[in-house]
Design an enzyme around this catalytic site. Structure first.
Site, PDB file in Angstrom:
ATOM      1  CE1 TYR A  32     -41.147 109.679   1.088  1.00  0.00           C
ATOM      2  CE2 TYR A  32     -40.902 107.585   2.220  1.00  0.00           C
ATOM      3  CZ  TYR A  32     -40.508 108.459   1.231  1.00  0.00           C
ATOM      4  OH  TYR A  32     -39.463 108.128   0.408  1.00  0.00           O
ATOM      5  CE  LYS A 150     -38.331 109.310   4.046  1.00  0.00           C
ATOM      6  NZ  LYS A 150     -37.674 108.764   2.874  1.00  0.00           N
TER       7      LYS A 150
END
Ligand code: PMP
Length: 286
Positions: A32, A150
């Site tokens: 994300y 991430k």
């Protein structure tokens, strides 16, 4: 009601659907990005797009679309939802193979899932917390060892925030082998005798987009920066401390594990960096 983006379509939020077989849902197999919006413009979009590309590559996931398409979707959502200040959340998962299996599905037959939505946060840059500073606790860092990617595996950071809340604090700094890695959703810094100290980049921490910009601006402003490990004990003896992230920008820390830093106010370095960061980033916002 918000308009959100799911796999090529703009839909009202209550009509947007993702399969129960989606690997993001079943296995946290997804990445994300969060890009903040100030005055209707995207802050540091390029940095986030580049990091997203890297996260996908590290996980052998196919890019869901081009950087130009991504920018267009971000802008369209900001416009459709009339966001002045807030953020755009983007998530890409390895898709829904139609069954549960540990092995990665064939990307030719299982396209990735891409979801974007906005969150409106009026006055995001004028958060009252920036004036008083945050209180943090320290907790062991028990996350996996690819924190540079991430991913949406945010259970432990969520637990960390809850531990902080229970202790009457705002956030937690994570410790590994005695050294501070980062905050639950931000990069961590201390200031001693005017010098800004923050952990060097590695697989141990997320390579913050705000971190990169803030360190660049600090150097440009002739501030001294040292990228090295620091212990929680050293942090407690620092003159100042702060964190950076895309949604909080630069946020002062005034207390660590009940120990007050300096005179208990945000000090001078963090507020100055916050000002510079906001000013410079706004100039380049797109
Ligand atoms: N570290 C962690 C663990 C984070 O979740 C975040 C926020 N995404 C950051 C650092 C800060 O990164 P950025 O400045 O790119 O938001």
């Amino acid at each position: 009601m918000r308009t959100v983006y799911v796999n090529g379509e703009y839909l009202p939020e209550n009509e947007a659907k993702v399969s129960i077989f989606d690997r993001g849902f079943l296995m946290a197999d997804g990445v994300y990005e969060v890009t903040s919006v100030l005055g209707g413009k995207l802050i540091d979009f390029d940095g986030h797009a580049v990091r997203l590309e890297r996260s996908l590559k590290e996980l052998d996931m196919a890019p869901a679309c081009t950087k130009e398409e991504l920018l267009a979707i971000h802008r369209e959502l900001v416009a459709k939802n009339e966001i002045t200040d807030g953020l755009v959340y983007l998530q890409i998962t390895r898709g829904a193979p139609g069954d549960r299996d540990f092995a990665f599905p064939d990307p030719d037959t299982t396209p990735s899932t891409i979801v974007l939505f906005t969150q409106s946060k009026p006055g995001l840059a004028n958060s009252p917390a920036a004036k008083v500073g945050m209180k943090v606790i320290s907790i062991p860092d028990i996350r996996w060892h690819r924190r540079d990617i991430k991913t949406v595996q945010l259970l432990y950071p969520s637990m960390g925030k809850m531990m902080a809340k229970k202790a009457g604090c705002d956030d937690a700094w994570m410790i590994e082998d005695g050294f501070v890695t980062e905050g639950t959703s931000n990069n961590a810094y201390i200031v001693k005798n005017g010098k800004i100290i923050t952990r060097e980049l590695s697989n141990d921490i997320l390579h913050g987009i705000t971190r990169a910009a803030v360190l660049r601006f600090a150097k440009e402003a002739q501030m001294e920066v040292e990228e090295r490990n620091f212990t929680i004990e050293e942090a407690k003896e620092a003159d100042e401390a702060f964190v950076t992230s895309a949604s909080s920008f630069v946020m002062p820390v005034v207390e660590i594990d009940g120990v007050t830093l300096g005179d208990g106010t945000p000090g001078s370095v963090a507020p100055r960096l916050r000002e510079i960061y906001l000013e410079e980033s706004l100039k380049k916002a797109i």
